[in-house]
Design an enzyme around this catalytic site. Structure first.
Site, PDB file in Angstrom:
ATOM      1  N   GLU A  61       0.876  -1.180   0.000  1.00  0.00           N
ATOM      2  CA  GLU A  61       0.000   0.000   0.000  1.00  0.00           C
ATOM      3  C   GLU A  61       0.911   1.227   0.000  1.00  0.00           C
ATOM      4  O   GLU A  61       1.619   1.488   0.965  1.00  0.00           O
ATOM      5  CB  GLU A  61      -0.899   0.010   1.253  1.00  0.00           C
ATOM      6  CG  GLU A  61      -1.750   1.264   1.342  1.00  0.00           C
ATOM      7  CD  GLU A  61      -2.434   1.412   2.702  1.00  0.00           C
ATOM      8  OE1 GLU A  61      -2.837   0.395   3.309  1.00  0.00           O
ATOM      9  OE2 GLU A  61      -2.549   2.567   3.167  1.00  0.00           O
ATOM     10  N   ARG A  65       1.387  10.336   0.535  1.00  0.00           N
ATOM     11  CA  ARG A  65       1.932  11.374   1.414  1.00  0.00           C
ATOM     12  C   ARG A  65       3.199  11.958   0.807  1.00  0.00           C
ATOM     13  O   ARG A  65       3.849  12.795   1.412  1.00  0.00           O
ATOM     14  CB  ARG A  65       2.264  10.796   2.786  1.00  0.00           C
ATOM     15  CG  ARG A  65       1.038  10.325   3.519  1.00  0.00           C
ATOM     16  CD  ARG A  65       1.429   9.758   4.871  1.00  0.00           C
ATOM     17  NE  ARG A  65       0.406   8.865   5.337  1.00  0.00           N
ATOM     18  CZ  ARG A  65       0.566   8.018   6.333  1.00  0.00           C
ATOM     19  NH1 ARG A  65       1.706   7.953   6.974  1.00  0.00           N
ATOM     20  NH2 ARG A  65      -0.430   7.242   6.696  1.00  0.00           N
ATOM     21  N   LYS A 149     -11.161  -0.516   7.087  1.00  0.00           N
ATOM     22  CA  LYS A 149      -9.932  -0.306   7.862  1.00  0.00           C
ATOM     23  C   LYS A 149     -10.344   0.280   9.214  1.00  0.00           C
ATOM     24  O   LYS A 149     -11.132   1.225   9.250  1.00  0.00           O
ATOM     25  CB  LYS A 149      -9.050   0.680   7.089  1.00  0.00           C
ATOM     26  CG  LYS A 149      -7.898   1.277   7.867  1.00  0.00           C
ATOM     27  CD  LYS A 149      -7.006   2.103   6.926  1.00  0.00           C
ATOM     28  CE  LYS A 149      -5.977   2.904   7.698  1.00  0.00           C
ATOM     29  NZ  LYS A 149      -4.900   3.435   6.847  1.00  0.00           N
TER      30      LYS A 149
HETATM   31  C1  3PG Z   1      -1.653   4.493   7.863  1.00  0.00           C
HETATM   32  O1  3PG Z   1      -1.489   5.361   7.042  1.00  0.00           O
HETATM   33  O2  3PG Z   1      -2.384   3.520   7.659  1.00  0.00           O
HETATM   34  C2  3PG Z   1      -0.998   4.633   9.198  1.00  0.00           C
HETATM   35  O3  3PG Z   1      -0.144   5.705   9.255  1.00  0.00           O
HETATM   36  C3  3PG Z   1      -0.317   3.418   9.663  1.00  0.00           C
HETATM   37  O4  3PG Z   1      -0.121   3.532  11.018  1.00  0.00           O
HETATM   38  P1  3PG Z   1       1.236   3.048  11.690  1.00  0.00           P
HETATM   39  O5  3PG Z   1       2.313   3.958  11.214  1.00  0.00           O
HETATM   40  O6  3PG Z   1       0.999   3.185  13.168  1.00  0.00           O
HETATM   41  O7  3PG Z   1       1.477   1.634  11.275  1.00  0.00           O
END
Ligand code: 3PG
Length: 228
Positions: A61, A65, A149
């Site tokens: 995924e 960003r 999710k």
């Molecule tokens: C996302 O975008 O799904 C989250 O930032 C993931 O969260 P994590 O960095 O705590 O795994």
């Protein structure tokens, strides 16, 4: 004239096509049990995802960003066609459209935006919006979604919340993400309403920076073993 008969294949209707695409994507996610969330630049994309794949994870995924997200997805889908590549942190229709035009096979959102979800459904793109409350689960259900999710999972109640959601929403499956680590991933994956866990813990930005692809492979192997 040759007597060979050409076998006629019946074209799928758009609805059948969408259902088939969705089934394929969710069955790969369910089998793999992990969605690595990756923030990346285009130049490292193939190396990172190849390293994951070597470690047994054929899903990526790519988060929207960085300005390179679309191009990274394009690189991965062209050079690693066996990997299921999707786009994450999708917050609006424009980003969803961009991701799909670069080859994203599924869309993950941090929250629930009705317009984006409807766009994905109308275009046959499997979509996994983020939810944090029963109301958001119901909004997603109203659009026919069955896999969501749960974000940010650890902060909003973790496994206890998932157990509580099981009662009223017994048909809904979740992909908890946000705060998942090697330590807690198994507790989540044991729950019957969890089909996979997601997170950044397998592909850490500092490891990408140091180009330590072997560490990514090792982390992937560890996660696969743990969630078996
Ligand atoms: C996302 O975008 O799904 C989250 O930032 C993931 O969260 P994590 O960095 O705590 O795994």
């Amino acid at each position: 004239m040759s007597g060979n008969k050409t076998k006629k294949t019946k074209a799928m209707t758009p609805a059948q096509f969408n259902a088939a695409a969705s089934k394929r994507v969710f069955s790969i996610i369910q089998k793999t049990k992990i969605i690595p969330v990756i923030q990346i630049t285009k130049d490292d994309a193939v190396n990172v995802v190849r390293a994951l794949s070597k470690g047994g994870i054929n899903i990526a995924e790519i988060t929207y960003r960085t300005k390179d997200a679309g191009l990274s997805i394009k690189e991965i889908s062209q050079k690693l066609p066996d990997v299921l590549v999707g786009a994450g942190t999708i917050c609006n229709v424009q980003q969803a459209r961009d991701a799909v035009s670069h080859g994203a096979q599924f869309i993950v959102m941090p929250g629930f935006d009705k317009e984006t979800v409807e766009y994905c459904i109308a275009n046959g793109i499997p979509v996994i919006p983020g939810v944090a409350t029963p109301t958001e689960v119901m909004n997603a259900m109203a659009l026919g979604l069955k896999t969501l999710k749960l974000f940010p999972a650890e902060v909003i109640g973790g496994t206890a919340l998932l157990k509580a959601l099981k009662g009223p929403f017994s048909d809904i499956k979740f992909i908890p993400t946000g705060g998942i680590t090697t330590e807690n991933a198994v507790n989540y994956s044991k729950l019957s309403n969890v089909i996979a866990v997601g997170g950044t813990w397998i592909v850490k930005p500092e490891i990408i920076k140091q180009k330590k692809w072997d560490i990514i492979t090792a982390e992937a192997q560890k996660a696969v073993m743990m969630l078996k």
